[in-house]
Design a protein around this motif. Structure first.
Motif, PDB file in Angstrom:
ATOM      1  N   ILE A  66      30.218  34.364  39.071  1.00  0.00           N
ATOM      2  CA  ILE A  66      31.510  33.930  38.556  1.00  0.00           C
ATOM      3  C   ILE A  66      32.684  34.813  38.819  1.00  0.00           C
ATOM      4  CG2 ILE A  66      30.296  32.652  36.589  1.00  0.00           C
ATOM      5  CD1 ILE A  66      30.925  35.197  34.856  1.00  0.00           C
ATOM      6  N   THR A  67      32.467  35.978  39.321  1.00  0.00           N
ATOM      7  CA  THR A  67      33.486  36.919  39.262  1.00  0.00           C
ATOM      8  C   THR A  67      33.614  38.047  40.405  1.00  0.00           C
ATOM      9  OG1 THR A  67      34.016  36.875  36.773  1.00  0.00           O
ATOM     10  CG2 THR A  67      35.251  38.323  37.974  1.00  0.00           C
ATOM     11  N   VAL A  68      34.444  38.288  41.196  1.00  0.00           N
ATOM     12  CA  VAL A  68      34.428  38.946  42.379  1.00  0.00           C
ATOM     13  C   VAL A  68      35.559  40.365  42.166  1.00  0.00           C
ATOM     14  CG1 VAL A  68      34.286  39.124  44.896  1.00  0.00           C
ATOM     15  CG2 VAL A  68      33.608  37.167  43.845  1.00  0.00           C
ATOM     16  N   LYS A  69      35.125  41.375  42.594  1.00  0.00           N
ATOM     17  CA  LYS A  69      36.221  42.409  42.689  1.00  0.00           C
ATOM     18  C   LYS A  69      36.969  42.518  44.241  1.00  0.00           C
ATOM     19  CE  LYS A  69      36.303  46.039  40.032  1.00  0.00           C
ATOM     20  NZ  LYS A  69      36.325  47.514  39.500  1.00  0.00           N
ATOM     21  N   LYS A  70      38.208  42.215  43.905  1.00  0.00           N
ATOM     22  CA  LYS A  70      39.010  42.519  45.242  1.00  0.00           C
ATOM     23  C   LYS A  70      39.917  43.771  45.132  1.00  0.00           C
ATOM     24  CE  LYS A  70      42.493  40.269  48.266  1.00  0.00           C
ATOM     25  NZ  LYS A  70      43.129  39.016  48.589  1.00  0.00           N
ATOM     26  N   PRO A  71      39.785  44.640  46.281  1.00  0.00           N
ATOM     27  CA  PRO A  71      40.412  45.875  46.279  1.00  0.00           C
ATOM     28  C   PRO A  71      42.116  45.611  46.031  1.00  0.00           C
ATOM     29  CG  PRO A  71      38.677  46.060  48.001  1.00  0.00           C
ATOM     30  CD  PRO A  71      39.017  44.564  47.443  1.00  0.00           C
ATOM     31  N   GLY A  72      42.688  46.622  45.317  1.00  0.00           N
ATOM     32  CA  GLY A  72      44.087  46.464  45.060  1.00  0.00           C
ATOM     33  C   GLY A  72      44.382  45.423  44.009  1.00  0.00           C
ATOM     34  N   GLY A  74      41.500  43.912  41.721  1.00  0.00           N
ATOM     35  CA  GLY A  74      40.533  43.861  40.358  1.00  0.00           C
ATOM     36  C   GLY A  74      39.783  42.619  40.623  1.00  0.00           C
ATOM     37  N   TRP A  75      39.121  42.345  39.182  1.00  0.00           N
ATOM     38  CA  TRP A  75      38.323  41.201  39.041  1.00  0.00           C
ATOM     39  C   TRP A  75      39.134  39.861  39.504  1.00  0.00           C
ATOM     40  CZ3 TRP A  75      33.800  42.651  39.383  1.00  0.00           C
ATOM     41  CH2 TRP A  75      32.984  43.568  38.880  1.00  0.00           C
ATOM     42  N   ILE A  76      38.578  38.989  40.202  1.00  0.00           N
ATOM     43  CA  ILE A  76      39.077  37.752  40.409  1.00  0.00           C
ATOM     44  C   ILE A  76      38.144  36.570  39.954  1.00  0.00           C
ATOM     45  CG2 ILE A  76      39.718  36.006  41.995  1.00  0.00           C
ATOM     46  CD1 ILE A  76      41.048  38.134  43.838  1.00  0.00           C
ATOM     47  N   ASN A  77      38.173  35.861  38.859  1.00  0.00           N
ATOM     48  CA  ASN A  77      37.382  34.752  38.369  1.00  0.00           C
ATOM     49  C   ASN A  77      37.274  33.689  39.622  1.00  0.00           C
ATOM     50  OD1 ASN A  77      36.893  32.001  36.948  1.00  0.00           O
ATOM     51  ND2 ASN A  77      35.886  33.399  35.757  1.00  0.00           N
ATOM     52  N   ILE A  78      35.982  33.351  40.001  1.00  0.00           N
ATOM     53  CA  ILE A  78      35.876  32.351  41.063  1.00  0.00           C
ATOM     54  C   ILE A  78      35.316  31.138  40.498  1.00  0.00           C
ATOM     55  CG2 ILE A  78      36.356  33.876  42.753  1.00  0.00           C
ATOM     56  CD1 ILE A  78      33.114  33.409  43.265  1.00  0.00           C
ATOM     57  N   ASP A  79      35.035  30.912  39.157  1.00  0.00           N
ATOM     58  CA  ASP A  79      34.399  29.812  38.462  1.00  0.00           C
ATOM     59  C   ASP A  79      35.284  28.545  38.335  1.00  0.00           C
ATOM     60  OD1 ASP A  79      33.242  27.924  36.850  1.00  0.00           O
ATOM     61  OD2 ASP A  79      32.920  29.376  35.197  1.00  0.00           O
ATOM     62  N   VAL A 168      46.163  27.579  37.366  1.00  0.00           N
ATOM     63  CA  VAL A 168      45.486  28.618  36.524  1.00  0.00           C
ATOM     64  C   VAL A 168      45.242  29.581  37.646  1.00  0.00           C
ATOM     65  CG1 VAL A 168      43.740  29.613  35.343  1.00  0.00           C
ATOM     66  CG2 VAL A 168      44.651  27.240  34.832  1.00  0.00           C
ATOM     67  N   ILE A 169      45.912  30.779  37.363  1.00  0.00           N
ATOM     68  CA  ILE A 169      45.811  32.125  38.278  1.00  0.00           C
ATOM     69  C   ILE A 169      44.848  32.811  37.789  1.00  0.00           C
ATOM     70  CG2 ILE A 169      46.971  34.288  39.277  1.00  0.00           C
ATOM     71  CD1 ILE A 169      49.907  32.701  38.844  1.00  0.00           C
ATOM     72  N   GLN A 170      43.426  32.934  38.562  1.00  0.00           N
ATOM     73  CA  GLN A 170      42.431  33.528  38.148  1.00  0.00           C
ATOM     74  C   GLN A 170      42.243  34.972  38.271  1.00  0.00           C
ATOM     75  OE1 GLN A 170      40.434  29.573  39.440  1.00  0.00           O
ATOM     76  NE2 GLN A 170      38.771  30.620  37.978  1.00  0.00           N
ATOM     77  N   MET A 171      43.304  35.535  38.346  1.00  0.00           N
ATOM     78  CA  MET A 171      43.459  37.263  38.563  1.00  0.00           C
ATOM     79  C   MET A 171      44.657  37.736  37.918  1.00  0.00           C
ATOM     80  SD  MET A 171      44.622  36.727  42.453  1.00  0.00           S
ATOM     81  CE  MET A 171      44.453  34.927  42.791  1.00  0.00           C
ATOM     82  N   GLU A 172      44.601  39.042  37.733  1.00  0.00           N
ATOM     83  CA  GLU A 172      45.942  39.495  37.273  1.00  0.00           C
ATOM     84  C   GLU A 172      47.014  40.042  38.246  1.00  0.00           C
ATOM     85  OE1 GLU A 172      44.522  42.564  34.502  1.00  0.00           O
ATOM     86  OE2 GLU A 172      43.206  41.425  33.345  1.00  0.00           O
ATOM     87  N   GLY A 173      48.219  40.186  37.863  1.00  0.00           N
ATOM     88  CA  GLY A 173      49.176  40.646  38.583  1.00  0.00           C
ATOM     89  C   GLY A 173      49.977  39.735  39.353  1.00  0.00           C
ATOM     90  N   ILE A 174      49.577  38.350  39.366  1.00  0.00           N
ATOM     91  CA  ILE A 174      49.984  37.439  40.302  1.00  0.00           C
ATOM     92  C   ILE A 174      50.850  36.402  39.448  1.00  0.00           C
ATOM     93  CG2 ILE A 174      49.617  35.854  42.087  1.00  0.00           C
ATOM     94  CD1 ILE A 174      49.094  38.482  42.906  1.00  0.00           C
ATOM     95  N   THR A 175      52.065  36.126  39.842  1.00  0.00           N
ATOM     96  CA  THR A 175      52.952  35.266  38.724  1.00  0.00           C
ATOM     97  C   THR A 175      53.462  33.984  39.583  1.00  0.00           C
ATOM     98  OG1 THR A 175      54.790  36.792  39.167  1.00  0.00           O
ATOM     99  CG2 THR A 175      53.413  37.275  37.190  1.00  0.00           C
ATOM    100  N   GLU A 210      35.572  41.380  32.217  1.00  0.00           N
ATOM    101  CA  GLU A 210      34.148  41.148  33.036  1.00  0.00           C
ATOM    102  C   GLU A 210      33.505  39.922  32.193  1.00  0.00           C
ATOM    103  OE1 GLU A 210      31.920  45.119  32.661  1.00  0.00           O
ATOM    104  OE2 GLU A 210      33.539  45.942  34.044  1.00  0.00           O
ATOM    105  N   ASP A 211      33.866  39.947  30.946  1.00  0.00           N
ATOM    106  CA  ASP A 211      33.210  38.715  30.439  1.00  0.00           C
ATOM    107  C   ASP A 211      33.987  37.472  29.877  1.00  0.00           C
ATOM    108  OD1 ASP A 211      33.912  40.193  28.394  1.00  0.00           O
ATOM    109  OD2 ASP A 211      32.174  39.943  27.157  1.00  0.00           O
ATOM    110  N   GLU A 212      35.589  37.662  30.234  1.00  0.00           N
ATOM    111  CA  GLU A 212      36.285  36.727  29.634  1.00  0.00           C
ATOM    112  C   GLU A 212      37.500  36.591  30.304  1.00  0.00           C
ATOM    113  OE1 GLU A 212      37.238  37.928  25.834  1.00  0.00           O
ATOM    114  OE2 GLU A 212      38.028  39.921  26.223  1.00  0.00           O
ATOM    115  N   VAL A 213      38.193  35.290  30.472  1.00  0.00           N
ATOM    116  CA  VAL A 213      39.410  35.037  30.859  1.00  0.00           C
ATOM    117  C   VAL A 213      40.134  34.406  29.924  1.00  0.00           C
ATOM    118  CG1 VAL A 213      40.371  33.982  33.083  1.00  0.00           C
ATOM    119  CG2 VAL A 213      38.161  34.423  33.036  1.00  0.00           C
ATOM    120  N   ALA A 214      41.645  34.448  29.895  1.00  0.00           N
ATOM    121  CA  ALA A 214      42.377  33.931  29.016  1.00  0.00           C
ATOM    122  C   ALA A 214      43.691  33.921  29.742  1.00  0.00           C
ATOM    123  CB  ALA A 214      42.529  34.656  27.941  1.00  0.00           C
ATOM    124  N   CYS A 215      44.577  32.846  29.220  1.00  0.00           N
ATOM    125  CA  CYS A 215      45.960  32.709  29.758  1.00  0.00           C
ATOM    126  C   CYS A 215      46.777  33.613  28.645  1.00  0.00           C
ATOM    127  CB  CYS A 215      46.398  31.204  29.405  1.00  0.00           C
ATOM    128  SG  CYS A 215      48.283  31.111  29.655  1.00  0.00           S
TER     129      CYS A 215
END
Length: 221
Positions: A66-72, A74-79, A168-175, A210-215
């Motif tokens: 459900i989730t992969v870590k990308k350098p720079g 962090g966690w990216i939800n791919i569900d 829905v942007i499934q990672m942090e820091g992207i707007t 690690e176990d949740e995603v929220a807007c």
């Protein structure tokens, strides 16, 4: 949205779009990938991943990736099921009188139909997992379905609906999410035509744990 019974692993490879091999506790496991997109820039050998243990004990694969870590980043939800759940939770806070999922309009199933007073709304949802130089892009593979949905939304505006496409942007820091015209020029053309017709573009920015995603923030594009 929250996941139950998660475990950590290391990505090994992906024989096809439905399954992957992941090292979990020193042992290679065949797992289900909850995203049929390419995710080539994410699913790299040795990448940290998070999996959810399936509730059905009779399934062929015990885990969902459900989730992969990308350098720079962090966690990216791919569900691929997460964006609609996240959008539904967000819609519940927006003061609509009525919200319905999976609404038939024209020749498509639009993700959400809403009402507020006398106004009728349609919203299509797309999940964004592709990041390049701090910008989100969609799609990561050609999507004739996505083009069809945009054209249906354009038609809906002409018929008096208020229509929007929500990324829905499934990672942090992207707007911001832009059309990936290198991958699918027609999607970019359809998105621009929809904007010009009055379809609004919405970015739902998420926190990804690690176990949740929220807007956590919504931005009008």
């Amino acid at each position: 949205m929250k996941y139950q019974r998660i475990v950590h692993g290391k990505f090994i490879d992906r024989p096809n779009r439905f399954i992957a091999h992941v090292e979990i506790g020193g042992r290679a496991e065949t797992v289900h990938v909850k995203n049929t997109g390419r995710c080539r820039e994410l699913l790299l050998p040795g990448a940290d991943v998070i999996l959810e243990e399936a509730q059905n004990p009779n399934r062929k694969t015990k885990y969902d990736l459900i989730t992969v870590k990308k350098p720079g980043i962090g966690w990216i939800n791919i569900d691929s099921q997460a964006p609609n759940k996240i959008a539904g939770e967000w819609l519940a806070t927006q003061g609509f009188d009525y919200v319905r999922s999976e609404y038939t309009f024209g020749n498509s199933r639009v993700d959400f139909y809403m009402e507020k007073g006398q106004e009728k709304y349609l919203m299509e949802v797309k999940g964004c997992t592709l990041e390049v130089d701090g910008i989100g892009y969609f799609p990561d593979a050609p999507t004739e379905r996505g083009v069809k949905h945009l054209r249906e939304l354009t038609k809906a505006v002409e018929e008096g609906y208020r229509a929007s496409i929500a990324f829905v942007i499934q990672m942090e820091g992207i707007t911001e999410v832009r059309a990936n015209v290198k991958m699918h020029p027609e999607f970019g053309e359809a998105l621009e035509e929809a904007r010009e017709a009055g379809v609004s573009v919405l970015f739902l920015c998420c926190s990804v744990g690690e176990d949740e995603v929220a807007c956590v923030k919504d931005i009008r594009g």
